[in-house]
Design a protein around this motif. Sequence first.
Motif, PDB file in Angstrom:
ATOM      1  N   LEU A  47      -8.451   5.941  -4.219  1.00 14.69           N
ATOM      2  CA  LEU A  47      -7.687   7.043  -4.811  1.00 14.69           C
ATOM      3  C   LEU A  47      -6.662   6.561  -5.817  1.00 14.69           C
ATOM      4  O   LEU A  47      -6.318   7.274  -6.759  1.00 14.69           O
ATOM      5  CB  LEU A  47      -6.979   7.841  -3.709  1.00 14.69           C
ATOM      6  CG  LEU A  47      -7.831   8.832  -2.919  1.00 14.69           C
ATOM      7  CD1 LEU A  47      -6.997   9.495  -1.846  1.00 14.69           C
ATOM      8  CD2 LEU A  47      -8.417   9.895  -3.846  1.00 14.69           C
ATOM      9  N   SER A  48      -6.148   5.337  -5.620  1.00 11.67           N
ATOM     10  CA  SER A  48      -5.148   4.825  -6.568  1.00 11.67           C
ATOM     11  C   SER A  48      -5.723   4.724  -7.978  1.00 11.67           C
ATOM     12  O   SER A  48      -4.999   4.856  -8.966  1.00 11.67           O
ATOM     13  CB  SER A  48      -4.627   3.465  -6.103  1.00 11.67           C
ATOM     14  OG  SER A  48      -5.673   2.512  -6.074  1.00 11.67           O
ATOM     15  N   VAL A  49      -7.053   4.519  -8.079  1.00  8.06           N
ATOM     16  CA  VAL A  49      -7.701   4.498  -9.398  1.00  8.06           C
ATOM     17  C   VAL A  49      -7.585   5.875 -10.048  1.00  8.06           C
ATOM     18  O   VAL A  49      -7.312   5.996 -11.256  1.00  8.06           O
ATOM     19  CB  VAL A  49      -9.185   4.086  -9.255  1.00  8.06           C
ATOM     20  CG1 VAL A  49      -9.886   4.139 -10.609  1.00  8.06           C
ATOM     21  CG2 VAL A  49      -9.294   2.698  -8.652  1.00  8.06           C
ATOM     22  N   LEU A  50      -7.780   6.921  -9.249  1.00  7.28           N
ATOM     23  CA  LEU A  50      -7.634   8.287  -9.754  1.00  7.28           C
ATOM     24  C   LEU A  50      -6.207   8.531 -10.244  1.00  7.28           C
ATOM     25  O   LEU A  50      -6.000   9.064 -11.344  1.00  7.28           O
ATOM     26  CB  LEU A  50      -7.988   9.275  -8.638  1.00  7.28           C
ATOM     27  CG  LEU A  50      -7.560  10.735  -8.853  1.00  7.28           C
ATOM     28  CD1 LEU A  50      -8.340  11.369  -9.997  1.00  7.28           C
ATOM     29  CD2 LEU A  50      -7.732  11.535  -7.568  1.00  7.28           C
ATOM     30  N   PHE A  51      -5.222   8.140  -9.432  1.00  2.00           N
ATOM     31  CA  PHE A  51      -3.827   8.379  -9.797  1.00  2.00           C
ATOM     32  C   PHE A  51      -3.444   7.626 -11.071  1.00  2.00           C
ATOM     33  O   PHE A  51      -2.732   8.142 -11.930  1.00  2.00           O
ATOM     34  CB  PHE A  51      -2.908   7.980  -8.640  1.00  2.00           C
ATOM     35  CG  PHE A  51      -3.241   8.645  -7.329  1.00  2.00           C
ATOM     36  CD1 PHE A  51      -3.717   9.947  -7.300  1.00  2.00           C
ATOM     37  CD2 PHE A  51      -3.089   7.975  -6.116  1.00  2.00           C
ATOM     38  CE1 PHE A  51      -4.034  10.569  -6.094  1.00  2.00           C
ATOM     39  CE2 PHE A  51      -3.398   8.582  -4.921  1.00  2.00           C
ATOM     40  CZ  PHE A  51      -3.886   9.879  -4.906  1.00  2.00           C
ATOM     41  N   GLU A  52      -3.944   6.388 -11.190  1.00  2.00           N
ATOM     42  CA  GLU A  52      -3.677   5.589 -12.396  1.00  2.00           C
ATOM     43  C   GLU A  52      -4.271   6.265 -13.628  1.00  2.00           C
ATOM     44  O   GLU A  52      -3.632   6.350 -14.687  1.00  2.00           O
ATOM     45  CB  GLU A  52      -4.285   4.192 -12.234  1.00  2.00           C
ATOM     46  CG  GLU A  52      -3.525   3.269 -11.301  1.00  2.00           C
ATOM     47  CD  GLU A  52      -2.368   2.581 -12.012  1.00  2.00           C
ATOM     48  OE1 GLU A  52      -2.056   2.959 -13.161  1.00  2.00           O
ATOM     49  OE2 GLU A  52      -1.763   1.687 -11.393  1.00  2.00           O
TER      50      GLU A  52
END
Length: 645
Positions: A47-52
């Motif tokens: 999910l951190s990829v999405l947030f980035e």
Amino acid sequence: MISGFPPSACLLESLLRASAEVASAAVDARFLQSRNISSAARMMSLLSVLFEDIRESKSPLPTSSILCLTELFSVVRRTKSIVEEISSGSALWTLLYAELFSQKLYACSKELGRALDILPVSLLQLSGDSLEQVELVHRQAKRASLFVDPQEVGLREEIIKVMGGSSDCKKVEEIMCRLNLQSMADYQEEVRRLEAEIPKQAGTGGIIAVSNIDRLIAVVTFSMSVIFRCSSGPNKMITAPERAKAASIVFNIPDEFRCPISLDLMRDPVIVASGQTYERGSIKRWIDSGHRACPKSGKKLIHMALIPNYALKSLIDQWCKENNVPLRFRDQDEDSIIAAAAAHAVDHIKVVKTAVEAVRMTAEFLAGKLVTGSPDAQRQATYEVRLLAKTGMDHRQIIAEAGAIPFLVALLSSSDARTQENAVTALLNLSIYENNKKLIMSAGAIDAIVKVLRDGIEMEARENAAATLFSLSAIHECKVAIGSRPEAIEGLVGLLRDGTATGKRDACTALYNLATYAGSKASIVSAGAVPLLVGLLMDDKAGVTDDALSVLAMVCGCAEGVKAIGENKMVVVRILVELIRFGSEKGKENSICVLLKLCRDIGGEEMGKCLLMNPRSVPSLQGLVATGSAKARRKADAVVRLITR
């Protein structure tokens, strides 16, 4: 920016930081819950990829996206809290509640899947990689299943056996090694973490949780003292004969010499206001955690003084001498940790046979006074039975076996206020024991209790009658019997109007129990409960908002209930919207339940107009959709759709 929500930039930063902290905590976590924690960390990393990607696009986010990201942040934060609790808390405590921690992490995974269900991916300018990552996390979250590690369950069962009095020192040592407790420092840190758990659990679990923690501390310190000689260096092993000596001391200690809380051989026995004796350190910790009742008897302590029990201390000293138990095991010297710690790891304290016989004789004597005594003797006897029935399940069973229940029922019609109040309160205390409920019902108590509820001489007797009906209604056949009596429901409704705050709460809980039986709902409505319940929703002095809401949510299950609530729908809508904004979690769920039922049964258009006339309705419902429990969000979303349609 949407009112009530953080700016999108701050929200994204918080999401990135929280997801990174979950991954970091997972790396630091011990082997317990490893599969569940690894799964959570993996999803957070994806999910951190999405947030980035969202942050780097720097495009304004649509309202629906902010709502969804806010919900995601709530899930990530809860996951982080649980992972940190496992990684930084006691290994033994985590192991003891393995199923609970597994369920918490499983619930977070399902919440994550529901949050991603409504993520408006098409409105976000995402790269192909981000879309794939989101889809992967979504699939993983939706497929998530509850996993409880069988190895942890097996290890937990071994710990429970040790807590129950297992004398296999080698087995204890093996368990500690499997928990990665290898050095003296590891053992001391585990004890510190267990002690830190006490204030967290004392307010919710009471003596059971505190006693469990005490025994876990005992298991650790016993293992430590058996494996290491504390006075001769941090890691020096003690000899096999010394281990055997420690174990033999442990399992021959008389029950009456053990503290009821810690199960340890008492070194400094003290008497509290209730007359019970405890180890000074254990009862002091119990009192310091905020409790004001005796742990064993349940009696309220009228003072907090701790009086030394010199007679018992002398008996313990004499026992130590007669059984060749070195007195130094009871003192604060280098070897005391062996006996003191090992004494914790024994079975629960047993009721001494002579004490049981004394209680039985007392109960039979009091039962005789209930039926043959003078009015003054009956008043005193009902009072004594009332107190005795309050002090434990064993006593409640013994009193019933002595035949006191029919005599107490007969005294409910007494013209003496104190006798009547004592009799109904004694029945209330006796009804806590499950087997006594049917005995009380068989004795023809319901009609007599209902009469006290309606015409009791003192208000306290009426209120305790309501509490007794609540207790009895836990059994279905009692619930049906009480609910079929209109005078019982009328009495409870009268208490809603005239009772004290405690009485109103007792009436609400009794009505709620009765309303779980479909045949009682219409009777509750016809008795005039609905206007009183609506009035109690905003009565701060009564303090029964959640209880009244629970009853309203139940009576919504019948047409009469919906009609009665809808007769003053503008006022009801205003109150329910305020409770959705500021109420408790339970209150919000019941408020939206009532609103949805009104919308469906009265009519979406009519209720929609009522809601739209209140400017706070839509923001409150949207807030509940974003931050409420799963049940509340589902119902709030349905109401919003009805209004929109």
